[in-house]
Motif scaffolding. Structure first.
Motif, PDB file in Angstrom:
ATOM      1  N   VAL A 156      96.686  31.532  10.050  1.00 10.72           N
ATOM      2  CA  VAL A 156      97.022  32.662   9.179  1.00 10.72           C
ATOM      3  C   VAL A 156      98.533  32.778   9.017  1.00 10.72           C
ATOM      4  CG1 VAL A 156      96.780  35.152   8.846  1.00 10.72           C
ATOM      5  CG2 VAL A 156      94.936  33.856   9.908  1.00 10.72           C
ATOM      6  N   VAL A 157      99.259  32.580  10.112  1.00 10.79           N
ATOM      7  CA  VAL A 157     100.725  32.495  10.096  1.00 10.79           C
ATOM      8  C   VAL A 157     101.089  31.241  10.880  1.00 10.79           C
ATOM      9  CG1 VAL A 157     102.893  33.576  10.815  1.00 10.79           C
ATOM     10  CG2 VAL A 157     101.017  34.999   9.960  1.00 10.79           C
ATOM     11  N   VAL A 185     111.597  43.511   3.504  1.00  8.47           N
ATOM     12  CA  VAL A 185     110.265  43.639   2.908  1.00  8.47           C
ATOM     13  C   VAL A 185     109.573  42.289   2.945  1.00  8.47           C
ATOM     14  CG1 VAL A 185     108.951  44.176   0.833  1.00  8.47           C
ATOM     15  CG2 VAL A 185     110.962  45.547   1.418  1.00  8.47           C
ATOM     16  N   LEU A 186     108.363  42.266   3.498  1.00  9.64           N
ATOM     17  CA  LEU A 186     107.491  41.091   3.457  1.00  9.64           C
ATOM     18  C   LEU A 186     106.577  41.250   2.254  1.00  9.64           C
ATOM     19  CD1 LEU A 186     106.416  40.885   7.220  1.00  9.64           C
ATOM     20  CD2 LEU A 186     108.476  39.967   6.149  1.00  9.64           C
ATOM     21  N   CYS A 236      98.432  36.039   2.368  1.00 11.18           N
ATOM     22  CA  CYS A 236      99.602  35.193   2.622  1.00 11.18           C
ATOM     23  C   CYS A 236     100.109  35.298   4.057  1.00 11.18           C
ATOM     24  CB  CYS A 236     100.738  35.524   1.653  1.00 11.18           C
ATOM     25  SG  CYS A 236     101.516  37.125   1.943  1.00 11.18           S
ATOM     26  N   GLY A 237      99.637  36.302   4.818  1.00 11.13           N
ATOM     27  CA  GLY A 237     100.042  36.440   6.215  1.00 11.13           C
ATOM     28  C   GLY A 237     101.031  37.561   6.476  1.00 11.13           C
ATOM     29  N   LYS A 238     101.402  38.317   5.454  1.00 14.00           N
ATOM     30  CA  LYS A 238     102.423  39.355   5.633  1.00 14.00           C
ATOM     31  C   LYS A 238     101.939  40.490   6.536  1.00 14.00           C
ATOM     32  CE  LYS A 238     101.217  41.592   1.200  1.00 14.00           C
ATOM     33  NZ  LYS A 238     100.058  40.706   0.917  1.00 14.00           N
ATOM     34  N   SER A 239     100.713  40.971   6.324  1.00 11.07           N
ATOM     35  CA  SER A 239     100.194  42.069   7.146  1.00 11.07           C
ATOM     36  C   SER A 239      99.954  41.609   8.579  1.00 11.07           C
ATOM     37  CB  SER A 239      98.895  42.625   6.550  1.00 11.07           C
ATOM     38  OG  SER A 239      99.153  43.273   5.323  1.00 11.07           O
ATOM     39  N   THR A 240      99.488  40.388   8.751  1.00 13.31           N
ATOM     40  CA  THR A 240      99.287  39.846  10.100  1.00 13.31           C
ATOM     41  C   THR A 240     100.619  39.749  10.831  1.00 13.31           C
ATOM     42  OG1 THR A 240      97.358  38.579   9.370  1.00 13.31           O
ATOM     43  CG2 THR A 240      98.415  37.875  11.409  1.00 13.31           C
ATOM     44  N   THR A 241     101.673  39.356  10.119  1.00 19.14           N
ATOM     45  CA  THR A 241     103.008  39.284  10.715  1.00 19.14           C
ATOM     46  C   THR A 241     103.449  40.659  11.202  1.00 19.14           C
ATOM     47  OG1 THR A 241     103.644  37.403   9.318  1.00 19.14           O
ATOM     48  CG2 THR A 241     105.423  38.715  10.272  1.00 19.14           C
ATOM     49  N   LEU A 242     103.243  41.689  10.385  1.00 21.78           N
ATOM     50  CA  LEU A 242     103.612  43.050  10.772  1.00 21.78           C
ATOM     51  C   LEU A 242     102.796  43.519  11.966  1.00 21.78           C
ATOM     52  CD1 LEU A 242     105.463  45.408   9.573  1.00 21.78           C
ATOM     53  CD2 LEU A 242     103.311  46.386   8.789  1.00 21.78           C
ATOM     54  N   ARG A 243     101.519  43.219  11.955  1.00 15.94           N
ATOM     55  CA  ARG A 243     100.637  43.664  13.044  1.00 15.94           C
ATOM     56  C   ARG A 243     100.969  42.940  14.355  1.00 15.94           C
ATOM     57  NH1 ARG A 243      96.189  46.593  11.825  1.00 15.94           N
ATOM     58  NH2 ARG A 243      94.950  45.620  13.464  1.00 15.94           N
ATOM     59  N   MET A 244     101.421  41.696  14.282  1.00 16.33           N
ATOM     60  CA  MET A 244     101.869  41.010  15.502  1.00 16.33           C
ATOM     61  C   MET A 244     103.138  41.665  16.039  1.00 16.33           C
ATOM     62  SD  MET A 244     101.120  36.916  15.065  1.00 16.33           S
ATOM     63  CE  MET A 244     101.990  36.698  13.496  1.00 16.33           C
ATOM     64  N   LEU A 245     104.034  42.064  15.138  1.00 15.36           N
ATOM     65  CA  LEU A 245     105.255  42.752  15.562  1.00 15.36           C
ATOM     66  C   LEU A 245     104.912  44.095  16.214  1.00 15.36           C
ATOM     67  CD1 LEU A 245     108.316  43.079  15.700  1.00 15.36           C
ATOM     68  CD2 LEU A 245     108.290  43.777  13.287  1.00 15.36           C
ATOM     69  N   ALA A 246     103.901  44.763  15.677  1.00 14.17           N
ATOM     70  CA  ALA A 246     103.494  46.062  16.211  1.00 14.17           C
ATOM     71  C   ALA A 246     102.707  45.936  17.513  1.00 14.17           C
ATOM     72  CB  ALA A 246     102.642  46.796  15.180  1.00 14.17           C
ATOM     73  N   GLY A 247     102.174  44.736  17.797  1.00 13.78           N
ATOM     74  CA  GLY A 247     101.342  44.552  18.979  1.00 13.78           C
ATOM     75  C   GLY A 247      99.875  44.817  18.716  1.00 13.78           C
ATOM     76  N   VAL A 299     109.493  36.341   0.896  1.00 12.79           N
ATOM     77  CA  VAL A 299     108.326  36.011   0.077  1.00 12.79           C
ATOM     78  C   VAL A 299     107.467  35.041   0.869  1.00 12.79           C
ATOM     79  CG1 VAL A 299     107.497  35.138  -2.137  1.00 12.79           C
ATOM     80  CG2 VAL A 299     109.734  36.272  -1.999  1.00 12.79           C
ATOM     81  N   MET A 300     106.197  35.418   1.121  1.00  7.41           N
ATOM     82  CA  MET A 300     105.317  34.596   1.935  1.00  7.41           C
ATOM     83  C   MET A 300     104.199  33.977   1.109  1.00  7.41           C
ATOM     84  SD  MET A 300     105.071  36.701   5.550  1.00  7.41           S
ATOM     85  CE  MET A 300     104.355  35.248   6.352  1.00  7.41           C
ATOM     86  N   ARG A 301     103.796  32.799   1.554  1.00  7.92           N
ATOM     87  CA  ARG A 301     102.678  32.097   0.905  1.00  7.92           C
ATOM     88  C   ARG A 301     101.972  31.241   1.942  1.00  7.92           C
ATOM     89  NH1 ARG A 301     103.096  27.323  -3.715  1.00  7.92           N
ATOM     90  NH2 ARG A 301     100.924  27.455  -4.441  1.00  7.92           N
ATOM     91  N   ASP A 302     100.671  31.402   2.063  1.00  3.68           N
ATOM     92  CA  ASP A 302      99.855  30.587   2.969  1.00  3.68           C
ATOM     93  C   ASP A 302     100.401  30.586   4.389  1.00  3.68           C
ATOM     94  OD1 ASP A 302      98.258  29.939   0.788  1.00  3.68           O
ATOM     95  OD2 ASP A 302      99.390  28.111   0.337  1.00  3.68           O
ATOM     96  N   GLY A 303     100.836  31.772   4.867  1.00  2.39           N
ATOM     97  CA  GLY A 303     101.271  31.901   6.241  1.00  2.39           C
ATOM     98  C   GLY A 303     102.660  31.395   6.546  1.00  2.39           C
ATOM     99  N   ARG A 304     103.415  31.038   5.517  1.00  7.74           N
ATOM    100  CA  ARG A 304     104.769  30.528   5.706  1.00  7.74           C
ATOM    101  C   ARG A 304     105.741  31.284   4.798  1.00  7.74           C
ATOM    102  NH1 ARG A 304     104.783  25.530   8.374  1.00  7.74           N
ATOM    103  NH2 ARG A 304     102.719  24.551   8.555  1.00  7.74           N
ATOM    104  N   ILE A 305     107.030  31.168   5.100  1.00 10.97           N
ATOM    105  CA  ILE A 305     108.054  31.773   4.259  1.00 10.97           C
ATOM    106  C   ILE A 305     108.343  30.849   3.089  1.00 10.97           C
ATOM    107  CG2 ILE A 305     110.458  32.527   4.134  1.00 10.97           C
ATOM    108  CD1 ILE A 305     110.282  33.276   7.083  1.00 10.97           C
TER     109      ILE A 305
END
Length: 357
Positions: free
Chosen positions: A18-19, A33-34, A40-51, A206-212
């Motif tokens: 996913v990322v 801003v993601l 694309c993985g943006k929400s997953t990235t935020l949720r990993m940062l949040a724990g 700008v994210m796409r397919d789990g990458r920047i």
């Protein structure tokens, strides 16, 4: 306040990535801003940062502290969600004060601090109301106030404006940016709306397919998109892309549509990008390189849809310059100086070493 670092962060669900190998540094006090399409993985990235999501590999650092394995409550972050998550039985003041009450701060002290924050958010007259008596924008400000009262190192925003109507979204967006500027707290904001990303961010990822796909200021990303994906995702209406050849400063499509450019390079196979604002139209009494299919009036400007030998194009024209341009009429096409973007037709990457950069 704190700098945030992702180092080689990967998240997989089973065998599904996913990322992937995310390396990203968010400077202290920045508003990042993601943005990207769904999945694309943006929400997953935020949720990993949040724990709220575990990290499959790699590390996350907040303010010089490795928080990869810490619980959300131990990360010194505050999160504002899409659905506000207010307690319906509590007043505005009690909702804002809740994080302090949860840490056993005396009630009077917590409510006094909530009143101060409510005043800064324009909520003073609403402190005694329940969430059901508030508008969507007011509820969102309460949610922001509840985050502020914790005085976190990092603010996290998960599409917080998506439930608001268009007018209220713009107003709340302005308020949110002013609050962040005033507090100077490192902020990470997730959205699928590229206009929202352009307006709010200091730095845009700008994210796409789990990458920047691209990282930069909104101006950099808009002016020099790294590839055709970014070029068409950022900017509205989206960039026109045409495949063809470039020789002697003239770009020609396979169908014979020719455009003079300010690029002296020669390419036997290239993708030309032109933003609608940079595609200029000149009325023709008869003939012309393209035919006007549709004109959409938007007050001071209009979006003009064109057909050029089977190719659909879009131009943005100031209303004052629409004289002689009507549906069904012929027009000639030119590109504004500096409006040429060249991309590799095979991999979509921006070409370097040309006049367009």
């Amino acid at each position: 306040m704190a700098t945030v670092r992702f180092s080689g962060v990967t998240k997989t669900y089973g065998t599904l990535p996913v990322v992937t190998d995310l390396d990203l540094e968010l400077p202290d006090g920045s508003f990042t801003v993601l943005v990207g399409p769904s999945g694309c993985g943006k929400s997953t990235t935020l949720r990993m940062l949040a724990g709220l999501e575990s990290v499959s590999s790699g590390t996350i650092d907040i303010g010089g502290r490795d928080v990869t394995a810490l619980q959300p409550r131990d990360r010194d972050i505050a999160m504002v969600f899409q659905n506000y998550a207010l307690y319906p039985h509590l007043s505005v003041a009690e909702n804002i004060a809740f994080p302090l009450r949860a840490t056993r701060t005396p009630r009077r002290e917590a409510l006094a601090r909530a009143a101060e924050i409510g005043e800064s958010l324009g909520l003073s007259a609403l402190l005694g109301r329940k969430p059901k008596d508030l508008s969507g924008g007011q509820q969102q400000r309460v949610a922001i106030g509840r985050a502020i009262i914790r005085e976190p190192s990092v603010f996290l925003f998960d599409e917080p404006l998506s439930n608001l109507d268009a007018k209220l979204r713009v107003e709340t967006r302005t308020e949110l940016l002013q609050i962040q500027r005033r507090l100077g707290i490192t902020s990470v904001y997730v959205t699928h709306d590229q206009e929202e990303a352009m307006t709010l961010s200091d730095r845009m990822v700008v994210m796409r397919d789990g990458r920047i796909a691209q990282l930069g200021t909104p101006q950099e990303v808009y002016a020099r998109p790294a590839d055709t994906f970014v070029a068409t995702f950022v900017g509205s209406p989206k960039m026109n892309l045409l495949e063809g050849t470039l020789s002697g400063g003239v770009f020609t499509t396979g169908a014979g549509v020719a455009l003079a450019t300010d690029c002296a390079a020669n390419h036997s196979s290239v993708t030309l990008g032109v933003r609608p604002d940079d595609l200029l139209l000149t009325p023709r009494a008869s003939g012309g390189a393209a035919r006007v299919v549709l004109i959409e009036h938007l007050g001071p400007r209009a979006i003009v849809t064109l057909e050029a030998r089977g190719t659909a194009l879009t131009s943005v024209v100031e209303t004052a310059r629409l004289a002689g341009i009507s549906e069904g009429a012929g027009v000639d096409l030119t590109v504004r100086a500096g409006g040429t973007h060249l991309f590799d037709t095979h991999n979509g990457r921006r070409l370097v070493g040309t006049d367009n950069g």
